[in-house]
Design a protein around this motif. Sequence first.
Motif, PDB file in Angstrom:
ATOM      1  N   ASP A   1      -8.413   8.005   8.879  1.00 24.62           N
ATOM      2  CA  ASP A   1      -8.549   9.332   9.261  1.00 24.62           C
ATOM      3  C   ASP A   1      -7.616  10.162   8.303  1.00 24.62           C
ATOM      4  O   ASP A   1      -7.920  10.965   7.413  1.00 24.62           O
ATOM      5  CB  ASP A   1      -8.297   9.746  10.470  1.00 24.62           C
ATOM      6  CG  ASP A   1      -9.726   9.388  11.329  1.00 24.62           C
ATOM      7  OD1 ASP A   1     -10.685   9.033  10.725  1.00 24.62           O
ATOM      8  OD2 ASP A   1      -9.628   9.515  12.339  1.00 24.62           O
ATOM      9  N   GLU A   2      -6.336   9.874   8.228  1.00 21.91           N
ATOM     10  CA  GLU A   2      -5.091  10.367   7.564  1.00 21.91           C
ATOM     11  C   GLU A   2      -5.622  10.458   6.135  1.00 21.91           C
ATOM     12  O   GLU A   2      -5.390  11.400   5.286  1.00 21.91           O
ATOM     13  CB  GLU A   2      -3.952   9.890   7.857  1.00 21.91           C
ATOM     14  CG  GLU A   2      -3.282   9.842   9.150  1.00 21.91           C
ATOM     15  CD  GLU A   2      -2.239   8.777   9.437  1.00 21.91           C
ATOM     16  OE1 GLU A   2      -1.137   9.084   8.931  1.00 21.91           O
ATOM     17  OE2 GLU A   2      -2.461   7.711   9.894  1.00 21.91           O
TER      18      GLU A   2
ATOM     19  N   THR B   1       0.732  -1.076   0.154  1.00 20.56           N
ATOM     20  CA  THR B   1       0.101  -0.056   0.030  1.00 20.56           C
ATOM     21  C   THR B   1       0.645   1.220   0.035  1.00 20.56           C
ATOM     22  O   THR B   1       1.928   1.226   0.345  1.00 20.56           O
ATOM     23  CB  THR B   1      -0.997   0.102   1.281  1.00 20.56           C
ATOM     24  OG1 THR B   1       0.016  -0.026   2.461  1.00 20.56           O
ATOM     25  CG2 THR B   1      -1.883  -0.989   1.336  1.00 20.56           C
ATOM     26  N   ALA B   2       0.312   2.381  -0.711  1.00 21.55           N
ATOM     27  CA  ALA B   2       0.988   3.634  -0.410  1.00 21.55           C
ATOM     28  C   ALA B   2       0.970   4.035   0.983  1.00 21.55           C
ATOM     29  O   ALA B   2       0.013   3.727   1.810  1.00 21.55           O
ATOM     30  CB  ALA B   2       0.491   4.661  -1.294  1.00 21.55           C
ATOM     31  N   PRO B   3       1.988   4.975   1.245  1.00 17.17           N
ATOM     32  CA  PRO B   3       1.983   5.650   2.794  1.00 17.17           C
ATOM     33  C   PRO B   3       0.626   6.050   3.076  1.00 17.17           C
ATOM     34  O   PRO B   3      -0.044   6.735   2.099  1.00 17.17           O
ATOM     35  CB  PRO B   3       2.952   6.609   2.734  1.00 17.17           C
ATOM     36  CG  PRO B   3       3.705   6.430   1.472  1.00 17.17           C
ATOM     37  CD  PRO B   3       2.799   5.405   0.454  1.00 17.17           C
ATOM     38  N   HIS B   4       0.078   5.908   4.067  1.00 22.96           N
ATOM     39  CA  HIS B   4      -1.323   6.639   4.613  1.00 22.96           C
ATOM     40  C   HIS B   4      -0.976   8.093   4.694  1.00 22.96           C
ATOM     41  O   HIS B   4      -0.062   8.603   4.971  1.00 22.96           O
ATOM     42  CB  HIS B   4      -1.562   5.800   5.896  1.00 22.96           C
ATOM     43  CG  HIS B   4      -1.889   4.468   5.950  1.00 22.96           C
ATOM     44  ND1 HIS B   4      -3.164   4.272   5.463  1.00 22.96           N
ATOM     45  CD2 HIS B   4      -1.301   3.326   6.061  1.00 22.96           C
ATOM     46  CE1 HIS B   4      -3.213   2.878   5.403  1.00 22.96           C
ATOM     47  NE2 HIS B   4      -2.105   2.256   5.840  1.00 22.96           N
ATOM     48  N   GLY B   5      -2.199   8.771   4.828  1.00 18.91           N
ATOM     49  CA  GLY B   5      -2.331  10.169   4.755  1.00 18.91           C
ATOM     50  C   GLY B   5      -1.848  10.970   3.308  1.00 18.91           C
ATOM     51  O   GLY B   5      -1.397  12.039   3.362  1.00 18.91           O
ATOM     52  N   THR B   6      -1.846  10.091   2.424  1.00 21.27           N
ATOM     53  CA  THR B   6      -1.694  10.552   0.945  1.00 21.27           C
ATOM     54  C   THR B   6      -2.914  10.227   0.184  1.00 21.27           C
ATOM     55  O   THR B   6      -3.796   9.444   0.355  1.00 21.27           O
ATOM     56  CB  THR B   6      -0.363   9.863   0.441  1.00 21.27           C
ATOM     57  OG1 THR B   6      -0.699   8.484   0.294  1.00 21.27           O
ATOM     58  CG2 THR B   6       0.679  10.046   1.049  1.00 21.27           C
ATOM     59  N   VAL B   7      -2.965  10.764  -0.962  1.00 23.09           N
ATOM     60  CA  VAL B   7      -4.120  10.524  -1.966  1.00 23.09           C
ATOM     61  C   VAL B   7      -3.960   9.124  -2.506  1.00 23.09           C
ATOM     62  O   VAL B   7      -4.923   8.477  -2.610  1.00 23.09           O
ATOM     63  CB  VAL B   7      -4.045  11.499  -3.123  1.00 23.09           C
ATOM     64  CG1 VAL B   7      -5.168  11.073  -4.251  1.00 23.09           C
ATOM     65  CG2 VAL B   7      -4.184  12.905  -2.796  1.00 23.09           C
ATOM     66  N   GLU B   8      -2.607   8.716  -2.643  1.00 19.98           N
ATOM     67  CA  GLU B   8      -2.606   7.302  -3.284  1.00 19.98           C
ATOM     68  C   GLU B   8      -2.979   6.316  -2.333  1.00 19.98           C
ATOM     69  O   GLU B   8      -3.520   5.038  -2.373  1.00 19.98           O
ATOM     70  CB  GLU B   8      -0.974   7.299  -3.548  1.00 19.98           C
ATOM     71  CG  GLU B   8      -0.380   7.982  -4.730  1.00 19.98           C
ATOM     72  CD  GLU B   8      -0.570   9.366  -4.784  1.00 19.98           C
ATOM     73  OE1 GLU B   8      -0.607   9.874  -3.499  1.00 19.98           O
ATOM     74  OE2 GLU B   8      -0.615   9.963  -5.839  1.00 19.98           O
ATOM     75  N   GLY B   9      -2.339   6.578  -0.776  1.00 22.57           N
ATOM     76  CA  GLY B   9      -3.027   5.813   0.080  1.00 22.57           C
ATOM     77  C   GLY B   9      -4.550   5.604   0.164  1.00 22.57           C
ATOM     78  O   GLY B   9      -4.955   4.532   0.297  1.00 22.57           O
ATOM     79  N   HIS B  10      -5.496   6.614  -0.031  1.00 20.15           N
ATOM     80  CA  HIS B  10      -6.799   6.595  -0.114  1.00 20.15           C
ATOM     81  C   HIS B  10      -7.228   5.722  -1.365  1.00 20.15           C
ATOM     82  O   HIS B  10      -8.091   4.850  -1.287  1.00 20.15           O
ATOM     83  CB  HIS B  10      -7.276   7.976  -0.286  1.00 20.15           C
ATOM     84  CG  HIS B  10      -8.749   8.224  -0.141  1.00 20.15           C
ATOM     85  ND1 HIS B  10      -9.582   8.177  -1.328  1.00 20.15           N
ATOM     86  CD2 HIS B  10      -9.614   8.131   0.964  1.00 20.15           C
ATOM     87  CE1 HIS B  10     -10.942   8.051  -0.925  1.00 20.15           C
ATOM     88  NE2 HIS B  10     -10.899   8.149   0.480  1.00 20.15           N
ATOM     89  N   ARG B  11      -6.367   5.639  -2.300  1.00 18.38           N
ATOM     90  CA  ARG B  11      -6.688   5.052  -3.611  1.00 18.38           C
ATOM     91  C   ARG B  11      -6.625   3.512  -3.206  1.00 18.38           C
ATOM     92  O   ARG B  11      -7.313   2.689  -3.624  1.00 18.38           O
ATOM     93  CB  ARG B  11      -6.056   5.269  -4.754  1.00 18.38           C
ATOM     94  CG  ARG B  11      -6.052   6.750  -5.266  1.00 18.38           C
ATOM     95  CD  ARG B  11      -7.414   6.788  -6.167  1.00 18.38           C
ATOM     96  NE  ARG B  11      -7.747   8.232  -6.416  1.00 18.38           N
ATOM     97  CZ  ARG B  11      -8.253   9.165  -5.725  1.00 18.38           C
ATOM     98  NH1 ARG B  11      -8.750   8.686  -4.401  1.00 18.38           N
ATOM     99  NH2 ARG B  11      -8.280  10.262  -6.008  1.00 18.38           N
TER     100      ARG B  11
END
Length: 99
Positions: free
Chosen positions: A57-58, A36-46
């Motif tokens: 939350d992040e 997974t992408a790092p949390h707190g990033t748009v990529e993480g959300h994806r």
Amino acid sequence: MALALLRDGFKERSITQRTAVPGGTLYRLAIDHGITAPHGTVEGHRCHEAADTEPCDECSLADGRDQARKRARHRRSGSPAAAAGAARAPGSPWRTPRR
Ligand SMILES: [Zn+2]
């Protein structure tokens, strides 16, 4: 390669540019490989979306910020000042050469 970039927190756009892996495929691959992408990033959300998990939350915050930024850009492009700028954009229909 693409997944390593994603894990290192690169933006989806720069990953696509470097590896020619489109965003949708990228996240599917990431889920398949448990990355997974790092949390707190748009990529993480994806990644949350692709994995069908509740965004933390992040990540919701990062995505919310991104959406707001996109909306702001959209609003600006509708203003008269932006319309003047759009006249310089290539392919603008009312800016045909030889007239
Ligand atoms: Zn997250």
